[in-house]
Design a protein around this motif. Sequence first.
Motif, PDB file in Angstrom:
ATOM      1  N   LEU A  89      60.396  25.522  40.500  1.00  0.00           N
ATOM      2  CA  LEU A  89      61.245  24.915  39.476  1.00  0.00           C
ATOM      3  C   LEU A  89      60.561  23.706  38.853  1.00  0.00           C
ATOM      4  CD1 LEU A  89      63.935  24.960  38.000  1.00  0.00           C
ATOM      5  CD2 LEU A  89      64.898  23.608  39.878  1.00  0.00           C
ATOM      6  N   TYR A 130      54.322  31.247  33.476  1.00  0.00           N
ATOM      7  CA  TYR A 130      55.723  30.829  33.515  1.00  0.00           C
ATOM      8  C   TYR A 130      56.616  32.013  33.892  1.00  0.00           C
ATOM      9  CZ  TYR A 130      60.200  29.008  31.927  1.00  0.00           C
ATOM     10  OH  TYR A 130      61.514  28.614  31.862  1.00  0.00           O
ATOM     11  N   GLU A 131      56.334  33.155  33.293  1.00  0.00           N
ATOM     12  CA  GLU A 131      57.138  34.353  33.548  1.00  0.00           C
ATOM     13  C   GLU A 131      57.046  34.778  35.018  1.00  0.00           C
ATOM     14  OE1 GLU A 131      56.406  33.829  29.357  1.00  0.00           O
ATOM     15  OE2 GLU A 131      54.980  33.956  31.007  1.00  0.00           O
ATOM     16  N   CYS A 176      57.814  24.968  36.564  1.00  0.00           N
ATOM     17  CA  CYS A 176      58.371  25.492  35.306  1.00  0.00           C
ATOM     18  C   CYS A 176      58.784  24.347  34.379  1.00  0.00           C
ATOM     19  CB  CYS A 176      59.569  26.391  35.586  1.00  0.00           C
ATOM     20  SG  CYS A 176      59.139  27.998  36.268  1.00  0.00           S
ATOM     21  N   ARG A 177      59.413  23.340  34.934  1.00  0.00           N
ATOM     22  CA  ARG A 177      59.816  22.192  34.115  1.00  0.00           C
ATOM     23  C   ARG A 177      58.607  21.502  33.499  1.00  0.00           C
ATOM     24  NH1 ARG A 177      64.541  19.878  38.100  1.00  0.00           N
ATOM     25  NH2 ARG A 177      66.216  21.186  37.257  1.00  0.00           N
ATOM     26  N   ALA A 191      56.492  32.772  37.540  1.00  0.00           N
ATOM     27  CA  ALA A 191      57.252  31.784  38.302  1.00  0.00           C
ATOM     28  C   ALA A 191      58.741  32.076  38.250  1.00  0.00           C
ATOM     29  CB  ALA A 191      56.959  30.378  37.774  1.00  0.00           C
ATOM     30  N   VAL A 192      59.250  32.415  37.059  1.00  0.00           N
ATOM     31  CA  VAL A 192      60.673  32.723  36.909  1.00  0.00           C
ATOM     32  C   VAL A 192      61.021  33.986  37.703  1.00  0.00           C
ATOM     33  CG1 VAL A 192      62.447  33.421  35.250  1.00  0.00           C
ATOM     34  CG2 VAL A 192      60.908  31.534  34.707  1.00  0.00           C
ATOM     35  N   ALA A 193      60.158  34.978  37.675  1.00  0.00           N
ATOM     36  CA  ALA A 193      60.403  36.208  38.425  1.00  0.00           C
ATOM     37  C   ALA A 193      60.437  35.929  39.927  1.00  0.00           C
ATOM     38  CB  ALA A 193      59.336  37.248  38.104  1.00  0.00           C
ATOM     39  N   GLU A 194      59.517  35.100  40.406  1.00  0.00           N
ATOM     40  CA  GLU A 194      59.505  34.761  41.828  1.00  0.00           C
ATOM     41  C   GLU A 194      60.759  33.967  42.206  1.00  0.00           C
ATOM     42  OE1 GLU A 194      56.827  32.475  45.210  1.00  0.00           O
ATOM     43  OE2 GLU A 194      55.905  32.906  43.264  1.00  0.00           O
ATOM     44  N   LEU A 195      61.157  33.044  41.333  1.00  0.00           N
ATOM     45  CA  LEU A 195      62.400  32.294  41.572  1.00  0.00           C
ATOM     46  C   LEU A 195      63.593  33.239  41.657  1.00  0.00           C
ATOM     47  CD1 LEU A 195      62.097  29.135  39.304  1.00  0.00           C
ATOM     48  CD2 LEU A 195      62.639  29.151  41.742  1.00  0.00           C
ATOM     49  N   ASP A 196      63.652  34.204  40.765  1.00  0.00           N
ATOM     50  CA  ASP A 196      64.741  35.171  40.755  1.00  0.00           C
ATOM     51  C   ASP A 196      64.768  35.972  42.060  1.00  0.00           C
ATOM     52  OD1 ASP A 196      66.948  36.545  39.473  1.00  0.00           O
ATOM     53  OD2 ASP A 196      65.571  38.236  39.224  1.00  0.00           O
TER      54      ASP A 196
END
Length: 78
Positions: free
Chosen positions: A50, A15-16, A53-54, A18-23
Amino acid sequence: MARTSASAVKEPASYEQAVAELDQLLQRMEAGQLPLDQLLDGYRRGADLLAWCRQRLQAVEEQVKQLDDGRLEPWPRP
């Protein structure tokens, strides 16, 4: 023109990640660093991340509900 299948999309390791790549995608898009074609690809990747992650958050929420006998309690604030 070849289309990429859904199974060929690389899933993040966590998850982390994925969030870093999104950022990173968001920063590059906002800075105007991507040509139009790459911007569209980035948007698609961002939408995929996204959704992933959801799904992960929903799965964790369901696990918490099971651990709490079907109730989802708010986290206590310190």
